[in-house]
Write an enzyme that holds these catalytic residues in place. Structure first.
Site, PDB file in Angstrom:
ATOM      1  N   GLU A   1       0.821  -1.207   0.000  1.00 37.26           N
ATOM      2  CA  GLU A   1       0.000   0.000   0.000  1.00 37.26           C
ATOM      3  C   GLU A   1       0.859   1.264   0.000  1.00 37.26           C
ATOM      4  O   GLU A   1       1.955   1.285   0.578  1.00 37.26           O
ATOM      5  CB  GLU A   1      -0.876   0.024   1.262  1.00 37.26           C
ATOM      6  CG  GLU A   1      -1.842  -1.135   1.316  1.00 37.26           C
ATOM      7  CD  GLU A   1      -2.447  -1.353   2.698  1.00 37.26           C
ATOM      8  OE1 GLU A   1      -3.625  -1.714   2.756  1.00 37.26           O
ATOM      9  OE2 GLU A   1      -1.747  -1.160   3.704  1.00 37.26           O
TER      10      GLU A   1
ATOM     11  N   ARG B   1       3.850   4.536  15.967  1.00 36.79           N
ATOM     12  CA  ARG B   1       2.717   5.434  15.688  1.00 36.79           C
ATOM     13  C   ARG B   1       1.373   4.734  15.855  1.00 36.79           C
ATOM     14  O   ARG B   1       0.385   5.339  16.268  1.00 36.79           O
ATOM     15  CB  ARG B   1       2.850   6.120  14.335  1.00 36.79           C
ATOM     16  CG  ARG B   1       2.492   5.288  13.074  1.00 36.79           C
ATOM     17  CD  ARG B   1       0.980   5.288  12.800  1.00 36.79           C
ATOM     18  NE  ARG B   1       0.632   5.000  11.446  1.00 36.79           N
ATOM     19  CZ  ARG B   1      -0.089   3.942  11.038  1.00 36.79           C
ATOM     20  NH1 ARG B   1      -0.505   3.015  11.896  1.00 36.79           N
ATOM     21  NH2 ARG B   1      -0.393   3.801   9.771  1.00 36.79           N
TER      22      ARG B   1
ATOM     23  N   GLN C   1       3.619  -5.872  16.986  1.00 39.53           N
ATOM     24  CA  GLN C   1       3.049  -4.626  17.523  1.00 39.53           C
ATOM     25  C   GLN C   1       2.842  -4.671  19.042  1.00 39.53           C
ATOM     26  O   GLN C   1       2.670  -3.625  19.685  1.00 39.53           O
ATOM     27  CB  GLN C   1       1.673  -4.327  16.883  1.00 39.53           C
ATOM     28  CG  GLN C   1       1.615  -4.432  15.367  1.00 39.53           C
ATOM     29  CD  GLN C   1       2.572  -3.495  14.672  1.00 39.53           C
ATOM     30  OE1 GLN C   1       2.712  -2.327  15.049  1.00 39.53           O
ATOM     31  NE2 GLN C   1       3.270  -3.989  13.662  1.00 39.53           N
TER      32      GLN C   1
ATOM     33  N   ASP D   1      -7.537  -4.813   8.939  1.00 39.59           N
ATOM     34  CA  ASP D   1      -7.161  -3.574   8.249  1.00 39.59           C
ATOM     35  C   ASP D   1      -7.044  -3.786   6.743  1.00 39.59           C
ATOM     36  O   ASP D   1      -6.281  -3.103   6.067  1.00 39.59           O
ATOM     37  CB  ASP D   1      -5.852  -3.007   8.828  1.00 39.59           C
ATOM     38  CG  ASP D   1      -4.692  -3.992   8.713  1.00 39.59           C
ATOM     39  OD1 ASP D   1      -4.911  -5.139   8.276  1.00 39.59           O
ATOM     40  OD2 ASP D   1      -3.558  -3.600   9.041  1.00 39.59           O
TER      41      ASP D   1
HETATM   42  P1  NAD Z   1       2.579 -10.330  13.596  1.00 41.99           P
HETATM   43  O1  NAD Z   1       2.428 -11.296  12.488  1.00 41.99           O
HETATM   44  O2  NAD Z   1       3.934  -9.979  14.093  1.00 41.99           O
HETATM   45  O3  NAD Z   1       1.741 -10.837  14.862  1.00 41.99           O
HETATM   46  C1  NAD Z   1       0.433 -11.321  14.752  1.00 41.99           C
HETATM   47  C2  NAD Z   1       0.207 -12.322  15.887  1.00 41.99           C
HETATM   48  O4  NAD Z   1      -1.171 -12.718  15.863  1.00 41.99           O
HETATM   49  C3  NAD Z   1       1.035 -13.598  15.756  1.00 41.99           C
HETATM   50  O5  NAD Z   1       1.830 -13.775  16.904  1.00 41.99           O
HETATM   51  C4  NAD Z   1      -0.014 -14.706  15.588  1.00 41.99           C
HETATM   52  O6  NAD Z   1       0.357 -15.918  16.198  1.00 41.99           O
HETATM   53  C5  NAD Z   1      -1.217 -14.066  16.283  1.00 41.99           C
HETATM   54  N1  NAD Z   1      -2.520 -14.615  15.923  1.00 41.99           N
HETATM   55  C6  NAD Z   1      -2.963 -14.972  14.690  1.00 41.99           C
HETATM   56  N2  NAD Z   1      -4.241 -15.459  14.781  1.00 41.99           N
HETATM   57  C7  NAD Z   1      -4.564 -15.405  16.101  1.00 41.99           C
HETATM   58  C8  NAD Z   1      -5.724 -15.742  16.833  1.00 41.99           C
HETATM   59  N3  NAD Z   1      -6.783 -16.285  16.243  1.00 41.99           N
HETATM   60  N4  NAD Z   1      -5.745 -15.533  18.182  1.00 41.99           N
HETATM   61  C9  NAD Z   1      -4.660 -15.009  18.815  1.00 41.99           C
HETATM   62  N5  NAD Z   1      -3.516 -14.663  18.168  1.00 41.99           N
HETATM   63  C10 NAD Z   1      -3.481 -14.867  16.839  1.00 41.99           C
HETATM   64  O7  NAD Z   1       1.803  -9.004  13.130  1.00 41.99           O
HETATM   65  P2  NAD Z   1       1.884  -7.519  13.725  1.00 41.99           P
HETATM   66  O8  NAD Z   1       2.927  -6.723  13.040  1.00 41.99           O
HETATM   67  O9  NAD Z   1       1.889  -7.594  15.232  1.00 41.99           O
HETATM   68  O10 NAD Z   1       0.490  -6.951  13.223  1.00 41.99           O
HETATM   69  C11 NAD Z   1      -0.727  -7.474  13.738  1.00 41.99           C
HETATM   70  C12 NAD Z   1      -1.862  -6.989  12.873  1.00 41.99           C
HETATM   71  O11 NAD Z   1      -1.997  -5.582  13.011  1.00 41.99           O
HETATM   72  C13 NAD Z   1      -1.654  -7.240  11.373  1.00 41.99           C
HETATM   73  O12 NAD Z   1      -2.876  -7.724  10.842  1.00 41.99           O
HETATM   74  C14 NAD Z   1      -1.336  -5.881  10.795  1.00 41.99           C
HETATM   75  O13 NAD Z   1      -1.765  -5.754   9.467  1.00 41.99           O
HETATM   76  C15 NAD Z   1      -2.119  -4.993  11.726  1.00 41.99           C
HETATM   77  N6  NAD Z   1      -1.605  -3.622  11.846  1.00 41.99           N
HETATM   78  C16 NAD Z   1      -2.510  -2.623  11.899  1.00 41.99           C
HETATM   79  C17 NAD Z   1      -2.085  -1.317  12.051  1.00 41.99           C
HETATM   80  C18 NAD Z   1      -3.087  -0.219  12.181  1.00 41.99           C
HETATM   81  O14 NAD Z   1      -2.734   0.957  12.106  1.00 41.99           O
HETATM   82  N7  NAD Z   1      -4.336  -0.535  12.394  1.00 41.99           N
HETATM   83  C19 NAD Z   1      -0.704  -1.028  12.121  1.00 41.99           C
HETATM   84  C20 NAD Z   1       0.206  -2.084  12.095  1.00 41.99           C
HETATM   85  C21 NAD Z   1      -0.254  -3.395  11.956  1.00 41.99           C
END
Ligand code: NAD
Length: 354
Positions: free
Chosen positions: A69, A125, A153, A240
């Site tokens: 994106e 952020r 995160q 997202d």
């Molecule tokens: P990541 O892959 O490092 O961590 C995701 C975690 O979720 C993993 O540890 C995984 O085991 C766990 N998980 C998956 N399915 C699960 C479930 N059913 N129950 C419990 N845990 C589960 O990803 P990240 O960088 O931490 O990002 C997490 C999410 O946040 C992503 O989808 C990303 O796109 C989103 N995100 C959103 C924003 C925003 O501004 N809204 C910003 C950054 C990331």
């Protein structure tokens, strides 16, 4: 005009570049909690001048593995964009789910003034935004947060809620126990009471705030309706993308929903599960006192977070303001800028004679 022997003599076009190494030094110089709180102030300040920004839903290129994106915006003086990916299957392949970099540029001549890594900055952020929003929406004196999804995160979110909201306990759950163990370890010196839980339901028990931060390229049900009692604030970060949500629709129907920028959230957020005319409140209006946030103790508030371009702009603006304070950047020879703007070819030719 006498041709200069220096192929790029002015060096006025050198662009400060903040590498991953520099960003880590900046975080460790300032301290992650303090830096998140400071970024939160920039984010809030920019939400309060919402009308000044060019706004568009981000431009997304979807594939079966994930999404790439671009997130542009401008306040009329400065332009910014972020390049970011989201690939839920990456983690299993040893890659980050989310990586990013970004640019700020002068609107008056189009020259970039900052080029920065944004994988770490996005985590900072996103945490800062979540915490700012919770200041307005979470129950007063919230002390316990459930954190479901303990990936990249997670710790940033936990620290943000401690620093900005006053959370004292985080209750962690991830389907992968190794992720929870990692977060417990990383938060052991944070001053938070950290509790590893056996299920999402267990984590949510007794929490005033529930953060969902999982990654899965599907409509998942991380929270079901029975897990969410009255008065809870939900900080839903992981849904997202089109086809990627975390909450059961029934929770949305019981919640007052707050969003960053409706045209983007309707495509990407939890509310993609609802009709296009389902009412939502824009966060900038709550911050500006033009709309109500939490109005009762029993209300369920939901921040349907997708991440909006102004938040990245705020974070980049913050980093630009830290360059002198920290000195952690290098000058990048990014722009070809000959003394005679028309003599681009001559500049190339002279370089071969050096
Ligand atoms: P990541 O892959 O490092 O961590 C995701 C975690 O979720 C993993 O540890 C995984 O085991 C766990 N998980 C998956 N399915 C699960 C479930 N059913 N129950 C419990 N845990 C589960 O990803 P990240 O960088 O931490 O990002 C997490 C999410 O946040 C992503 O989808 C990303 O796109 C989103 N995100 C959103 C924003 C925003 O501004 N809204 C910003 C950054 C990331």
């Amino acid at each position: 005009m006498t041709p200069s022997t220096n192929p790029n003599p002015s060096k006025l076009a050198m662009v400060p570049f903040v590498s991953v190494d520099d960003m880590m030094k900046i975080v460790n110089t300032i301290g992650a909690p303090k830096m998140i709180a400071e970024i939160a102030e920039y984010i809030e300040a920019d939400f309060l001048r919402w009308d000044m920004f060019d706004k568009t839903p981000r431009v997304a290129a979807h594939s079966k593995e994930g999404v790439i994106e671009l997130m542009p915006t401008s306040d009329g003086e400065t332009y910014g964009f972020k390049y970011v990916n989201g690939h839920p299957a990456n983690m299993a392949r040893g890659f980050q789910t989310v990586t990013a970099f970004g640019v700020l540029a002068r609107v008056d001549n189009g020259y970039p003034v900052l080029f920065s890594e944004m994988t770490i900055l996005t985590a900072l952020r996103t945490a800062a935004t979540s915490a700012v929003v919770a200041k307005y929406l979470a129950p007063k004196n919230s002390k316990v947060m459930a954190m479901i999804g303990n990936g990249a995160q997670c710790e940033f979110q936990a620290l943000a809620f401690k620093e900005v909201v006053g959370i004292e306990t985080v209750r962690l759950y991830d389907i992968d126990p190794a992720a929870t163990e990692k977060a417990v370890r990383n938060l052991s010196q944070s001053g938070l009471t950290v509790v590893a839980c056996s299920s999402a339901q267990d984590a949510a028990a007794g929490a005033q705030i529930v953060t969902t931060c999982t990654a899965d390229k599907q409509c998942a049900t991380i929270l079901t309706d029975n897990m969410i009692g009255s008065g809870i604030h939900i900080n839903a970060i992981g849904g997202d993308c089109p086809g990627k949500t975390e909450l059961h629709k029934d929770i949305l129907l019981r919640s007052d929903i707050f969003v960053e920028y409706p045209p983007q959230t309707r495509i990407e957020g939890e509310i993609q599960q609802l009709p296009d005319d389902h009412p939502v409140t824009e966060l900038w209006q709550v911050m500006a006192g033009q709309a109500e946030g939490r109005t009762s103790e029993s209300q369920i508030t939901l921040f349907d977070s997708v991440g909006f371009a102004t938040e990245d702009f705020s974070a980049l603006r913050y980093i630009r303001d830290q360059l002198e304070r920290t000195g952690h950047f290098v000058e990048l020879d990014l722009l070809a800028d000959p003394d005679d703007p028309r003599d681009l070819f001559g500049m190339v030719q002279r370089a071969s004679m050096e």
